[in-house]
Design a protein around this motif. Structure first.
Motif, PDB file in Angstrom:
ATOM      1  N   SER A   1       0.828  -1.219   0.000  1.00 32.34           N
ATOM      2  CA  SER A   1       0.000   0.000   0.000  1.00 32.34           C
ATOM      3  C   SER A   1       0.858   1.263   0.000  1.00 32.34           C
ATOM      4  CB  SER A   1      -0.932   0.014   1.208  1.00 32.34           C
ATOM      5  OG  SER A   1      -0.216   0.299   2.396  1.00 32.34           O
TER       6      SER A   1
ATOM      7  N   VAL B   1      -2.280  -3.383  -4.351  1.00 28.95           N
ATOM      8  CA  VAL B   1      -3.425  -3.646  -3.487  1.00 28.95           C
ATOM      9  C   VAL B   1      -4.691  -3.193  -4.207  1.00 28.95           C
ATOM     10  CG1 VAL B   1      -4.426  -3.191  -1.214  1.00 28.95           C
ATOM     11  CG2 VAL B   1      -1.937  -3.263  -1.484  1.00 28.95           C
TER      12      VAL B   1
ATOM     13  N   ARG C   1      -7.333  -2.559   0.153  1.00 31.77           N
ATOM     14  CA  ARG C   1      -7.154  -1.295   0.891  1.00 31.77           C
ATOM     15  C   ARG C   1      -8.211  -1.138   1.991  1.00 31.77           C
ATOM     16  NH1 ARG C   1      -3.224   1.732  -1.046  1.00 31.77           N
ATOM     17  NH2 ARG C   1      -2.578   1.406  -3.187  1.00 31.77           N
ATOM     18  N   LYS C   2      -9.420  -1.538   1.684  1.00 28.68           N
ATOM     19  CA  LYS C   2     -10.494  -1.452   2.674  1.00 28.68           C
ATOM     20  C   LYS C   2     -10.170  -2.353   3.864  1.00 28.68           C
ATOM     21  CE  LYS C   2     -15.542  -1.988   3.064  1.00 28.68           C
ATOM     22  NZ  LYS C   2     -15.656  -2.961   4.138  1.00 28.68           N
TER      23      LYS C   2
ATOM     24  N   ASP D   1      -7.316  -0.862   5.880  1.00 27.49           N
ATOM     25  CA  ASP D   1      -7.791   0.272   6.684  1.00 27.49           C
ATOM     26  C   ASP D   1      -8.568  -0.203   7.913  1.00 27.49           C
ATOM     27  OD1 ASP D   1      -6.636   2.057   4.914  1.00 27.49           O
ATOM     28  OD2 ASP D   1      -8.520   2.519   3.861  1.00 27.49           O
TER      29      ASP D   1
END
Length: 158
Positions: free
Chosen positions: A51, A106, A111-112, A115
């Protein structure tokens, strides 16, 4: 030096304590990530490393660089990337300037998940360090780990 040399004994003891600290931290984070996000420490680490790529010069990592960053062999890293690609968390693509190069990025789903998992990882790390700091054999190592944040550590991603 002999096998009972105090300097060797101290080094072995220090290495053992460092190994113990690492194992405790990794196990604590692993349990938290698995239970909260169905994600292993290695998977989280891979998502985190990838990321941080960027479109600038040297911004995309080759598989060897990724392997070094997540502390796995290239073959183990490739297998991990494949499993995460199958889950829709990563995507591979050809390097636009060198058709022999294959990069990994990614996906939006990755990414979700990253996070969502980051606060869990951070909290588990903090908790593991706090618990370890209560052990007299590990307290100085915890202090050293915490001091690294205050030092300007060069990025290992290039």
């Amino acid at each position: 030096m002999t096998a009972t040399d105090p300097a060797l004994t101290a080094l072995a003891s220090g290495w053992g304590a460092l190994s113990l600290l690492h194992g405790r931290i990794e196990s604590h984070i692993e349990r938290a990530l698995q239970s909260g996000h169905d994600l292993s420490v290695r998977e989280y680490s891979l998502l985190d490393v990838l990321s941080r790529q960027h479109d600038g010069e040297g911004g995309h990592l080759q598989m060897k660089q990724v392997a070094d960053a997540v502390v796995l062999s290239q073959s183990a890293t490739t297998r991990l990337v494949t499993r995460m690609e199958d889950r829709g968390l990563l995507a591979r693509y050809l390097c636009p300037t060198d058709r022999r190069g294959i990069y990994t990025d990614v996906t939006a789903a990755g990414r979700k998940l990253l996070d969502e998992a980051r606060p869990t990882n951070d909290a588990a790390l903090r908790q593991a360090l706090d618990e370890a700091s209560e052990n007299p054999e590990l307290a100085s190592l915890v202090a050293a780990v915490e001091a690294v944040d205050a030092v300007d550590v060069p990025a290992q991603r290039a």
